[in-house]
Design a protein around this motif. Structure first.
Motif, short mmCIF file in Angstrom:
data_model
loop_
_atom_site.label_atom_id
_atom_site.label_comp_id
_atom_site.label_asym_id
_atom_site.label_seq_id
_atom_site.Cartn_x
_atom_site.Cartn_y
_atom_site.Cartn_z
N ASP A 80 -6.16 -0.34 -9.59
CA ASP A 80 -7.35 -0.45 -10.45
C ASP A 80 -8.41 0.58 -10.08
OD1 ASP A 80 -6.20 -2.55 -11.80
OD2 ASP A 80 -7.15 -4.10 -10.57
N CYS A 81 -8.44 0.99 -8.83
CA CYS A 81 -9.45 1.95 -8.36
C CYS A 81 -9.01 3.41 -8.50
CB CYS A 81 -9.82 1.66 -6.92
SG CYS A 81 -10.68 0.08 -6.68
N SER B 182 0.82 -1.21 0.00
CA SER B 182 0.00 0.00 0.00
C SER B 182 0.86 1.26 0.00
CB SER B 182 -0.92 -0.02 1.22
OG SER B 182 -1.61 1.20 1.37
N MET C 45 -9.12 -6.53 0.11
CA MET C 45 -8.33 -5.62 -0.71
C MET C 45 -6.84 -5.89 -0.55
SD MET C 45 -8.09 -1.47 -0.73
CE MET C 45 -6.61 -1.46 0.30
N ALA D 34 -9.29 5.51 -3.14
CA ALA D 34 -9.20 4.26 -3.90
C ALA D 34 -9.57 3.08 -3.02
CB ALA D 34 -7.80 4.10 -4.47
N ALA D 35 -9.10 3.11 -1.77
CA ALA D 35 -9.43 2.03 -0.84
C ALA D 35 -10.92 2.00 -0.54
CB ALA D 35 -8.63 2.18 0.45
N ASP E 209 -5.24 -3.84 -6.02
CA ASP E 209 -6.60 -3.34 -6.19
C ASP E 209 -6.66 -1.82 -6.14
OD1 ASP E 209 -7.63 -5.99 -6.27
OD2 ASP E 209 -7.62 -6.06 -4.08
N LEU E 210 -5.77 -1.22 -5.35
CA LEU E 210 -5.75 0.23 -5.26
C LEU E 210 -5.49 0.86 -6.63
CD1 LEU E 210 -3.63 0.66 -2.01
CD2 LEU E 210 -6.03 1.29 -2.28
N ARG F 271 -13.26 3.05 -2.49
CA ARG F 271 -13.96 2.62 -3.70
C ARG F 271 -13.95 1.10 -3.83
NH1 ARG F 271 -16.63 6.67 -6.99
NH2 ARG F 271 -16.11 8.53 -5.78
N PHE F 272 -12.87 0.46 -3.41
CA PHE F 272 -12.82 -1.00 -3.50
C PHE F 272 -13.68 -1.65 -2.43
CE2 PHE F 272 -11.21 -5.18 -2.47
CZ PHE F 272 -11.12 -5.78 -3.71
#
Length: 501
Positions: A490-491, A442, A483, A474-475, A487-488, A477-478
């Protein structure tokens, strides 16, 4: 001259200001000097709390716990206002009526009902509790009868509304002095304080309401505050928008130092830099790991950079206007020399992880080299290695400010209450962060976001604040379940869009 200049810095917003206890006292004094008596300010504060209670809760028995200072004076106003609204109210005072002074004494004089002593029997019947014992400027631990009643309230699980701050929470440092209590709702006045957004503040304050009590906005001009709560309004207009004349070099070229073994860190950072809008992102890789980087994401440019001096040679190309060093690069001489080369070349530079701790044995070598736009992004452990004597400072904001002054760099001190502090004393607290961010990689994504923003021309304070908020968004949004750092990335498009809108 690099295309990154002039750097785009934050745009302060008065409604996002956070005031220290001394600055809030100055605001009160300025309002009084401008013609608003202290009694009117106290009346307005108590009325705001009472009004919020009436709005938030059904009518029920209330116990108002008053302390010996102005916070207690606010409590007397709350009690009188709720009683006038038909609520069954009991009031208890820590200390004696005779000891009250000034505005608090006048507020107490207007309360014509019984004043009880602090004792456990007040809580019979499970009332709503108004905590007006001690305010934000408390300087000694809460103990004795005050601590006992707070412990009893907590044991019974009673709902609590705090006046200004929950008793025991220091408004500046966010530290708990002795005993505190968890409130469902905290009503503060004019502007919040740093302590409201500390880790303990977020745990204890519950919902925070900021009430207008008649202090003129103009008093901020005399105070000149330098601390804000993070919000896109501070920096959203600085984000790059579509431009028909754009090309990749106009959007900046971020160069990331890749490590020999922990290759995923640099790859995550590079992807984040690209997603956030940098025109190009290169990974400077050692020969031994070149094939790993080349066989990964095709949009990441990969260049060979082996040995202690190779990175400096890459920076001969001035189009490489931003540099990120640290994610997975290793605590070694190559990392040290790359950092010094970036600083010497006056590039917009982000130093993260290994690039921070590699200087722990001789911090002055790093600090003496800082002259241009530099953002350091340590977590608490890395910060302690580079600034061991600052760790004991109770205020995270002041720790970050002191480190920024000493180093000449902007410091992004990570955590659930991330602080971004510039060498000139300006600072921003970011609480837009999900607990799901506590996952490996992260921080590499955050460093890449900040590096990508600096490549596009944002100053370190703006890039740090924007990066922290967008990273958190971003977090969110996922979602929290499952997570991971990938994934961050992609968001990020949705998070960036949310910041721009």
């Amino acid at each position: 001259m690099n295309e990154r200049r002039p750097l785009r810095d934050i745009i302060p917003q008065d409604d996002l200001v956070l005031l220290t206890c001394s600055e809030m006292a100055a605001a009160d004094s300025a309002a009084i000097a401008a013609g608003t008596p202290g009694t009117e300010l106290m009346e307005a504060a108590g009325a705001a709390v009472a009004g919020t209670v009436v709005e938030r809760y059904r009518r029920q028995p209330v116990v108002v716990l008053c302390g010996p200072g102005n916070n207690g004076g606010d409590g007397f106003v709350v009690a009188r206002r709720l009683h006038a609204a038909g609520w069954p109210v009991r009031l208890a005072l820590l200390g004696s009526l005779a000891a009250l002074k000034g505005d608090a004494a006048r507020a107490a004089h207007l309360w014509k009902r019984p004043v009880e002593s602090i004792s456990a029997h007040l809580l019979d019947g499970r009332p709503l509790v108004i905590d007006a014992l001690f305010g934000a400027g408390l300087t000694r631990p809460v103990e004795g009868a005050a601590a006992d009643i707070l412990a009893r309230v907590e044991a019974l699980g009673l709902p609590v509304v705090a006046v200004d701050v929950p008793t025991g929470l220091h408004g500046d440092t966010g530290a708990v002095l002795g005993r505190s209590i968890k409130a469902a709702l905290t009503v503060t006045f004019f502007r919040p304080k740093p302590g409201h957004f500390s880790v303990e503040g977020r745990r204890l304050c519950g919902e925070i309401r900021v009430a207008d009590i008649g202090i003129p906005e103009a008093v901020l001009g005399g105070i000149r505050p330098k601390l804000w709560k993070n919000d896109p309004r501070l920096w959203a207009t600085l984000l790059r928008r579509d431009d028909v004349d754009d090309h990749k070099y106009k959007r900046g070229h971020l160069t990331v130092l890749g490590g020999a073994s922990s290759t995923g860190a640099a790859r995550l950072a590079a992807l984040a830099g690209r997603r956030i809008g940098a025109g190009l992102v290169s990974i400077a890789a050692p020969r031994s790991a070149l094939a790993v980087y080349q066989g990964a994401e095709p949009g990441n440019l990969v260049v060979e950079s082996d040995g202690d001096e190779a990175f400096a040679q890459l920076l001969a190309d001035e189009r490489r206007n931003a540099v990120l060093i640290g994610p997975g690069s290793g605590r070694n001489e190559r990392t040290r020399q790359a950092a010094l080369a970036a600083l010497k070349a006056d590039r917009a530079t982000v130093l993260d992880a290994d690039a921070v701790t590699v200087f722990a044995d001789r911090p002055s070598a790093l600090f003496d080299a800082v002259s241009g736009p530099v953002l350091m992004t340590p977590h608490a452990g890395e910060f302690a290695r580079l600034f061991p004597d600052l760790v004991a400072m109770p205020s995270k904001v002041e720790r970050a400010r002191a480190a920024a002054r000493r180093s000449g760099a902007t410091i992004l001190l990570k955590g659930p209450d991330t602080v971004v502090a510039a060498p000139d004393g300006r600072a921003i607290i970011n609480v837009h962060a999900s607990p799901a961010l506590a996952t490996a990689g992260s921080g590499d994504v955050l460093a890449g976001i900040a590096g990508g923003l600096m490549a596009q021309g944002m100053a370190p304070l703006a890039a740090g604040a924007a990066g922290a908020w967008i990273h958190g968004e971003a977090a969110y949004r996922f979602g929290r379940a499952g997570m991971i750092a990938e994934d961050l990335i992609d968001c990020l498009p949705e998070a960036l869009g949310a910041a721009m809108n």
